[in-house]
Write a protein that holds these residues in place. Structure first.
Motif, PDB file in Angstrom:
ATOM      1  N   TYR A  86       0.069  -7.735  18.412  1.00 39.17           N
ATOM      2  CA  TYR A  86       1.365  -8.222  17.957  1.00 39.17           C
ATOM      3  C   TYR A  86       2.512  -7.446  18.585  1.00 39.17           C
ATOM      4  O   TYR A  86       2.435  -6.240  18.760  1.00 39.17           O
ATOM      5  CB  TYR A  86       1.430  -8.149  16.428  1.00 39.17           C
ATOM      6  CG  TYR A  86       0.388  -9.035  15.812  1.00 39.17           C
ATOM      7  CD1 TYR A  86       0.651 -10.380  15.587  1.00 39.17           C
ATOM      8  CD2 TYR A  86      -0.882  -8.554  15.514  1.00 39.17           C
ATOM      9  CE1 TYR A  86      -0.320 -11.220  15.068  1.00 39.17           C
ATOM     10  CE2 TYR A  86      -1.855  -9.388  14.991  1.00 39.17           C
ATOM     11  CZ  TYR A  86      -1.566 -10.711  14.770  1.00 39.17           C
ATOM     12  OH  TYR A  86      -2.530 -11.554  14.270  1.00 39.17           O
ATOM     13  N   ASP A  87       3.568  -8.182  18.900  1.00 39.80           N
ATOM     14  CA  ASP A  87       4.769  -7.593  19.470  1.00 39.80           C
ATOM     15  C   ASP A  87       5.939  -7.934  18.557  1.00 39.80           C
ATOM     16  O   ASP A  87       6.427  -9.057  18.556  1.00 39.80           O
ATOM     17  CB  ASP A  87       5.007  -8.139  20.883  1.00 39.80           C
ATOM     18  CG  ASP A  87       6.088  -7.395  21.639  1.00 39.80           C
ATOM     19  OD1 ASP A  87       6.891  -6.688  20.981  1.00 39.80           O
ATOM     20  OD2 ASP A  87       6.136  -7.510  22.870  1.00 39.80           O
ATOM     21  N   GLY A  88       6.351  -6.962  17.763  1.00 40.44           N
ATOM     22  CA  GLY A  88       7.505  -7.130  16.890  1.00 40.44           C
ATOM     23  C   GLY A  88       8.744  -6.491  17.480  1.00 40.44           C
ATOM     24  O   GLY A  88       9.848  -6.681  16.993  1.00 40.44           O
ATOM     25  N   ASN A  89       8.545  -5.741  18.530  1.00 37.87           N
ATOM     26  CA  ASN A  89       9.656  -5.090  19.210  1.00 37.87           C
ATOM     27  C   ASN A  89      10.421  -6.098  20.052  1.00 37.87           C
ATOM     28  O   ASN A  89      11.637  -6.070  20.107  1.00 37.87           O
ATOM     29  CB  ASN A  89       9.109  -3.950  20.075  1.00 37.87           C
ATOM     30  CG  ASN A  89      10.189  -3.168  20.739  1.00 37.87           C
ATOM     31  OD1 ASN A  89      10.620  -3.513  21.823  1.00 37.87           O
ATOM     32  ND2 ASN A  89      10.648  -2.124  20.077  1.00 37.87           N
ATOM     33  N   ASN A  90       9.695  -7.008  20.706  1.00 36.68           N
ATOM     34  CA  ASN A  90      10.315  -8.053  21.518  1.00 36.68           C
ATOM     35  C   ASN A  90       9.537  -9.352  21.284  1.00 36.68           C
ATOM     36  O   ASN A  90       8.572  -9.634  21.993  1.00 36.68           O
ATOM     37  CB  ASN A  90      10.298  -7.683  22.999  1.00 36.68           C
ATOM     38  CG  ASN A  90      10.931  -8.749  23.871  1.00 36.68           C
ATOM     39  OD1 ASN A  90      11.451  -9.752  23.388  1.00 36.68           O
ATOM     40  ND2 ASN A  90      10.873  -8.546  25.170  1.00 36.68           N
TER      41      ASN A  90
END
Length: 146
Positions: A86-90
């Motif tokens: 998962y990518d919650g930063n971008n």
């Protein structure tokens, strides 16, 4: 890890607008997603959250990640082995560079991707184009360890 207070606040604001509960556990999960550049698994996030909130279940982490994904604040990267990162930063569409040995994921900055997306739209007539572009190879650390 570099932490972006603005990124976390943005996600929390979206949850509040949709009238979702803002619990300490949920904030801890979202903080990890907002600050992580390593594209974590739910299990990795769970391990980190349990340090401060030992009673947090894996299901709670899955639900929070799923909710953030639903709100467009997390990008899910599914792989053919059934695993997800998962990518919650971008959470916006962007390319990924994935090490086939250690599974490290990096976000290369490709200036030509915007032009390529526009070219695809122009050539096909498609609109609202999104993409998933993954490059696979062996990272420098794994190359050294051979």
């Amino acid at each position: 890890m570099e932490f972006s207070v603005e990124r976390l606040e943005h996600i929390i604001t979206k949850l509040r607008e949709k009238e979702y509960r803002i619990t300490p556990q949920r904030i801890a999960i979202l903080k990890i997603l907002a600050e992580s550049r390593n594209h974590p698994t739910v299990e990795w996030i769970h391990g980190r959250v349990k340090v401060d909130f030992p009673t947090t279940s894996l299901a709670t982490v899955y639900k929070t990640v799923s909710l953030a994904k639903e709100l467009g604040e997390v990008m899910e990267l599914g792989f053919c082995d059934g695993s997800n990162r998962y990518d919650g930063n971008n959470p916006n569409p962007h390319p990924h560079l994935i090490c086939t040995q250690c599974k490290k994921i990096l976000d290369p900055d490709l200036e030509t991707l915007g032009r390529m997306t526009q070219e695809v739209a122009n050539d096909t007539g498609f609109r609202n184009i999104t993409h998933r572009l993954d490059f696979f190879g062996t990272c420098p650390d794994c190359q050294k360890n051979k």
